[in-house]
Design a protein around this motif. Structure first.
Motif, PDB file in Angstrom:
ATOM      1  N   PHE A 282      16.955 -10.097 -24.519  1.00  0.00           N
ATOM      2  CA  PHE A 282      17.541  -9.608 -24.403  1.00  0.00           C
ATOM      3  C   PHE A 282      17.939  -8.555 -25.729  1.00  0.00           C
ATOM      4  CE2 PHE A 282      21.703  -9.723 -27.093  1.00  0.00           C
ATOM      5  CZ  PHE A 282      22.313  -8.983 -25.924  1.00  0.00           C
ATOM      6  N   LYS A 283      17.529  -8.753 -26.860  1.00  0.00           N
ATOM      7  CA  LYS A 283      17.127  -7.719 -28.264  1.00  0.00           C
ATOM      8  C   LYS A 283      15.993  -6.823 -27.931  1.00  0.00           C
ATOM      9  CE  LYS A 283      18.040 -11.844 -31.239  1.00  0.00           C
ATOM     10  NZ  LYS A 283      16.929 -12.764 -32.609  1.00  0.00           N
ATOM     11  N   LYS A 284      15.003  -6.734 -26.954  1.00  0.00           N
ATOM     12  CA  LYS A 284      14.756  -6.286 -26.199  1.00  0.00           C
ATOM     13  C   LYS A 284      15.813  -5.113 -25.790  1.00  0.00           C
ATOM     14  CE  LYS A 284      12.734  -6.750 -22.712  1.00  0.00           C
ATOM     15  NZ  LYS A 284      12.862  -6.811 -21.156  1.00  0.00           N
ATOM     16  N   ASP A 285      16.158  -5.235 -24.791  1.00  0.00           N
ATOM     17  CA  ASP A 285      17.357  -4.393 -24.217  1.00  0.00           C
ATOM     18  C   ASP A 285      18.302  -4.071 -24.646  1.00  0.00           C
ATOM     19  OD1 ASP A 285      16.110  -5.153 -21.757  1.00  0.00           O
ATOM     20  OD2 ASP A 285      16.842  -6.621 -20.885  1.00  0.00           O
ATOM     21  N   TYR A 286      18.436  -4.948 -26.144  1.00  0.00           N
ATOM     22  CA  TYR A 286      19.756  -4.364 -26.823  1.00  0.00           C
ATOM     23  C   TYR A 286      19.964  -3.783 -27.898  1.00  0.00           C
ATOM     24  CZ  TYR A 286      22.705  -4.845 -30.714  1.00  0.00           C
ATOM     25  OH  TYR A 286      24.211  -4.272 -31.826  1.00  0.00           O
ATOM     26  N   PHE A 287      18.414  -3.467 -28.312  1.00  0.00           N
ATOM     27  CA  PHE A 287      17.897  -2.497 -29.085  1.00  0.00           C
ATOM     28  C   PHE A 287      17.264  -1.058 -28.296  1.00  0.00           C
ATOM     29  CE2 PHE A 287      16.913  -5.780 -31.820  1.00  0.00           C
ATOM     30  CZ  PHE A 287      17.561  -5.362 -33.236  1.00  0.00           C
ATOM     31  N   TYR A 288      17.210  -1.112 -27.411  1.00  0.00           N
ATOM     32  CA  TYR A 288      16.284  -0.251 -26.684  1.00  0.00           C
ATOM     33  C   TYR A 288      18.022   0.556 -26.049  1.00  0.00           C
ATOM     34  CZ  TYR A 288      14.772   2.777 -22.214  1.00  0.00           C
ATOM     35  OH  TYR A 288      14.552   3.463 -22.014  1.00  0.00           O
ATOM     36  N   GLU A 289      19.337  -0.148 -25.610  1.00  0.00           N
ATOM     37  CA  GLU A 289      20.344   0.372 -25.840  1.00  0.00           C
ATOM     38  C   GLU A 289      21.289   1.516 -26.972  1.00  0.00           C
ATOM     39  OE1 GLU A 289      22.719   0.215 -22.260  1.00  0.00           O
ATOM     40  OE2 GLU A 289      21.021   0.977 -21.797  1.00  0.00           O
ATOM     41  N   LYS A 291      18.658   2.288 -29.206  1.00  0.00           N
ATOM     42  CA  LYS A 291      17.456   3.340 -29.382  1.00  0.00           C
ATOM     43  C   LYS A 291      17.401   2.889 -30.751  1.00  0.00           C
ATOM     44  CE  LYS A 291      20.854   7.234 -27.093  1.00  0.00           C
ATOM     45  NZ  LYS A 291      20.260   6.847 -25.856  1.00  0.00           N
ATOM     46  N   ASN A 292      17.201   2.185 -31.473  1.00  0.00           N
ATOM     47  CA  ASN A 292      16.251   1.199 -32.670  1.00  0.00           C
ATOM     48  C   ASN A 292      15.108   0.761 -31.758  1.00  0.00           C
ATOM     49  OD1 ASN A 292      15.189   0.087 -33.903  1.00  0.00           O
ATOM     50  ND2 ASN A 292      17.368  -1.056 -35.049  1.00  0.00           N
ATOM     51  N   GLU A 294      11.932   1.155 -32.397  1.00  0.00           N
ATOM     52  CA  GLU A 294      11.152   0.455 -33.197  1.00  0.00           C
ATOM     53  C   GLU A 294      11.156  -1.488 -33.333  1.00  0.00           C
ATOM     54  OE1 GLU A 294       9.322  -0.714 -37.692  1.00  0.00           O
ATOM     55  OE2 GLU A 294      11.446   1.031 -37.392  1.00  0.00           O
ATOM     56  N   GLN A 295      12.711  -1.857 -33.123  1.00  0.00           N
ATOM     57  CA  GLN A 295      13.199  -3.055 -33.091  1.00  0.00           C
ATOM     58  C   GLN A 295      12.409  -3.639 -31.790  1.00  0.00           C
ATOM     59  OE1 GLN A 295      13.950  -5.850 -35.179  1.00  0.00           O
ATOM     60  NE2 GLN A 295      13.503  -4.578 -36.895  1.00  0.00           N
ATOM     61  N   ALA A 296      13.060  -3.218 -30.679  1.00  0.00           N
ATOM     62  CA  ALA A 296      12.840  -3.252 -29.241  1.00  0.00           C
ATOM     63  C   ALA A 296      11.566  -3.554 -29.068  1.00  0.00           C
ATOM     64  CB  ALA A 296      13.759  -1.720 -28.359  1.00  0.00           C
ATOM     65  N   PHE A 297      10.676  -2.887 -29.591  1.00  0.00           N
ATOM     66  CA  PHE A 297       9.321  -3.404 -29.637  1.00  0.00           C
ATOM     67  C   PHE A 297       8.736  -4.918 -30.206  1.00  0.00           C
ATOM     68  CE2 PHE A 297       4.898  -2.154 -30.780  1.00  0.00           C
ATOM     69  CZ  PHE A 297       4.161  -2.551 -29.573  1.00  0.00           C
ATOM     70  N   LEU A 298       8.896  -4.128 -31.380  1.00  0.00           N
ATOM     71  CA  LEU A 298       8.855  -6.042 -32.514  1.00  0.00           C
ATOM     72  C   LEU A 298      10.175  -6.966 -31.263  1.00  0.00           C
ATOM     73  CD1 LEU A 298      10.089  -5.132 -35.985  1.00  0.00           C
ATOM     74  CD2 LEU A 298       7.696  -4.906 -34.584  1.00  0.00           C
ATOM     75  N   ASN A 299      10.704  -7.008 -30.447  1.00  0.00           N
ATOM     76  CA  ASN A 299      11.339  -8.503 -30.117  1.00  0.00           C
ATOM     77  C   ASN A 299      10.472  -8.380 -28.362  1.00  0.00           C
ATOM     78  OD1 ASN A 299      13.872  -9.633 -31.381  1.00  0.00           O
ATOM     79  ND2 ASN A 299      13.579  -7.616 -31.864  1.00  0.00           N
ATOM     80  N   LEU A 300      10.044  -6.685 -28.329  1.00  0.00           N
ATOM     81  CA  LEU A 300       8.980  -7.458 -26.782  1.00  0.00           C
ATOM     82  C   LEU A 300       7.667  -8.224 -27.322  1.00  0.00           C
ATOM     83  CD1 LEU A 300       7.441  -6.829 -24.255  1.00  0.00           C
ATOM     84  CD2 LEU A 300       7.200  -4.345 -25.417  1.00  0.00           C
ATOM     85  N   LYS A 301       6.999  -7.457 -28.961  1.00  0.00           N
ATOM     86  CA  LYS A 301       5.787  -8.444 -28.792  1.00  0.00           C
ATOM     87  C   LYS A 301       5.987 -10.006 -28.838  1.00  0.00           C
ATOM     88  CE  LYS A 301       3.008  -6.446 -31.953  1.00  0.00           C
ATOM     89  NZ  LYS A 301       2.500  -6.404 -32.838  1.00  0.00           N
ATOM     90  N   ALA A 302       7.462 -10.226 -29.800  1.00  0.00           N
ATOM     91  CA  ALA A 302       7.637 -11.024 -29.760  1.00  0.00           C
ATOM     92  C   ALA A 302       7.620 -12.046 -28.692  1.00  0.00           C
ATOM     93  CB  ALA A 302       8.980 -11.433 -31.155  1.00  0.00           C
ATOM     94  N   TYR A 303       8.369 -11.397 -28.288  1.00  0.00           N
ATOM     95  CA  TYR A 303       8.378 -12.738 -26.522  1.00  0.00           C
ATOM     96  C   TYR A 303       7.225 -12.842 -25.953  1.00  0.00           C
ATOM     97  CZ  TYR A 303       9.495 -12.533 -21.387  1.00  0.00           C
ATOM     98  OH  TYR A 303      10.193 -12.979 -19.767  1.00  0.00           O
ATOM     99  N   ASN A 304       6.672 -11.508 -25.537  1.00  0.00           N
ATOM    100  CA  ASN A 304       5.221 -11.771 -25.098  1.00  0.00           C
ATOM    101  C   ASN A 304       4.004 -12.606 -25.736  1.00  0.00           C
ATOM    102  OD1 ASN A 304       5.336  -9.663 -23.349  1.00  0.00           O
ATOM    103  ND2 ASN A 304       4.519  -8.205 -24.118  1.00  0.00           N
ATOM    104  N   ALA A 305       4.092 -12.154 -27.102  1.00  0.00           N
ATOM    105  CA  ALA A 305       3.712 -13.413 -28.140  1.00  0.00           C
ATOM    106  C   ALA A 305       3.564 -14.917 -27.773  1.00  0.00           C
ATOM    107  CB  ALA A 305       3.621 -13.760 -29.917  1.00  0.00           C
ATOM    108  N   LEU A 306       5.039 -15.110 -27.424  1.00  0.00           N
ATOM    109  CA  LEU A 306       5.609 -16.835 -27.182  1.00  0.00           C
ATOM    110  C   LEU A 306       5.383 -16.930 -26.034  1.00  0.00           C
ATOM    111  CD1 LEU A 306       7.172 -19.249 -28.342  1.00  0.00           C
ATOM    112  CD2 LEU A 306       9.849 -18.181 -27.726  1.00  0.00           C
ATOM    113  N   ASN A 307       5.108 -16.384 -24.627  1.00  0.00           N
ATOM    114  CA  ASN A 307       5.442 -16.581 -23.009  1.00  0.00           C
ATOM    115  C   ASN A 307       4.169 -16.702 -22.946  1.00  0.00           C
ATOM    116  OD1 ASN A 307       6.582 -16.402 -21.076  1.00  0.00           O
ATOM    117  ND2 ASN A 307       5.254 -14.628 -20.464  1.00  0.00           N
TER     118      ASN A 307
END
Length: 367
Positions: A282-289, A291-292, A294-307
């Motif tokens: 969700f946060k990946k989408d939120y920060f993309y919306e 326009k942040n 950097e945070q979108a990318f960090l949450n994407l990385k966290a998502y991938n790492a946990l997954n």
């Protein structure tokens, strides 16, 4: 009375030794009747079917050997049912289908109507996973008919939930709503708060696919009320994330962030991994919306790492050498490929916005 006391004394070691199969076997072997042995092994195996598949399988195979010795179809059917569930959870649908069909045949011979209903429902689950929807629907409807005849409200609700979930798989949303509303009506009538929470949760997901975000929020709020009444605080995090997503779709970013913060607090207290994964998504989408990027990318990385961690844990589970074909349970986790290029990042974020409405799986495939 003496026999009951004897059994209780024999069972005491199992409470202290936990999931030690050898200890359980010792207890079972000291029971006076073979039928008692099968029942003990079956109940222990069924109880641990999710938390310890290896232990459950050993219980089932030992019970199967005793049941075959007894030549009593009632016990053999129960054991085959458990084996079918285990292989279904493994993802071996061919073997699961075979075991459930054997159980169904045995139950038909002895006219065990409740057992027939359970086997039909479990076969429906298998066929649904194989996308053989016509066969699945036939099994579910047969189970539903039997549950109605027996007045078995619990299994009736489970079957209705499974029918609704199958309709969602086929994008037959109107039919799904009908089934979930049927469950909700019964749950409200019987003050079954756990079932109300599930029905409202599923309706929230359906309304998200209809782009009916206000209705989805209302469903999620009702699900929260039901979860509080059933003392299910942990899964309230799921509802908070669904509300956050709906608000994000409505452009209410501040309101959206308020609810993801509430979800985070529950996730942290209870270490709720599944919800944490979805919160990152969700946060990946939120920060993309917002326009942040950097945070979108960090949450994407966290998502991938946990997954990746969840996937690796599932793949690295080790079982006893005598377990059939390296039996292991396949957990339903979303496999997201690794990558950090700009093109991949923005494609993934965009795709996430499209499919984000289905953050949470429906509560379905109830055994």
């Amino acid at each position: 009375m003496k026999q009951f006391f004897f059994i209780i004394v024999l069972l005491i070691p199992t409470f202290f030794l936990g999931q030690n199969f050898d200890s359980l076997l010792t207890v079972a072997n000291n029971l006076p009747h073979d039928s008692d042995k099968v029942n003990l092994l079956y109940k222990q195996g069924f109880e641990k079917r999710v938390s310890d598949a290896q232990y459950s399988y050993l219980c089932a195979k030992q019970a199967e050997a005793i049941a075959q010795k007894l030549s009593l179809p009632f016990y053999s059917a129960k054991v085959n049912n458990l084996l079918g569930i285990l292989f279904y959870r493994k993802g071996d649908y061919s073997r699961a289908s075979s075991y459930h069909q054997i159980a169904l045949n045995l139950r038909t011979v002895i006219n065990d109507k409740r057992g027939i209903g359970l086997s039909q429902a479990n076969l429906g689950n298998v066929y649904s996973e194989l996308h053989r929807y016509k066969l699945a629907e036939e099994c579910y409807l047969k189970a539903l008919q039997i549950n109605n005849e027996l007045g078995d409200l619990k299994q009736k609700n489970n079957t209705l939930l499974n029918l609704g979930a199958m309709c969602m798989q086929q994008k037959k949303y109107d039919a799904a709503v009908m089934y979930f509303n049927n469950v909700l009506e019964l749950a409200l009538k019987n003050n079954d708060y756990e079932l109300q929470a599930i029905a409202y949760n599923n309706l929230a997901v359906v309304n998200m696919t209809y782009l009916k975000y206000e209705e989805s929020i209302a469903n999620a709020e009702n699900s929260i009320k039901a979860k509080l009444l059933s003392e299910n605080e942990i899964e309230i995090a799921d509802s908070y994330i669904n509300i956050a997503l709906a608000n994000l779709k409505l452009g209410k970013k501040d309101e959206s962030w308020k609810f993801i913060t509430k979800a985070d607090s529950i996730i942290k207290i209870h270490d709720y991994v599944a919800a944490r994964l979805n919160a990152y998504n969700f946060k990946k989408d939120y920060f993309y919306e917002t326009k942040n990027y950097e945070q979108a990318f960090l949450n994407l990385k966290a998502y991938n790492a946990l997954n990746d961690s969840i996937t690796m844990s599932a793949e690295n589970v080790k079982y006893e050498n005598d377990f059939v074909e390296n039996f292991e349970v396949k957990k339903p986790v979303e496999n997201v490929p690794k990558g950090n290029s700009g093109i991949y990042l923005f494609f993934t974020l965009f795709l996430g916005l499209i499919i984000g409405a289905c953050l949470f799986a429906l509560k379905n495939k109830r055994e």
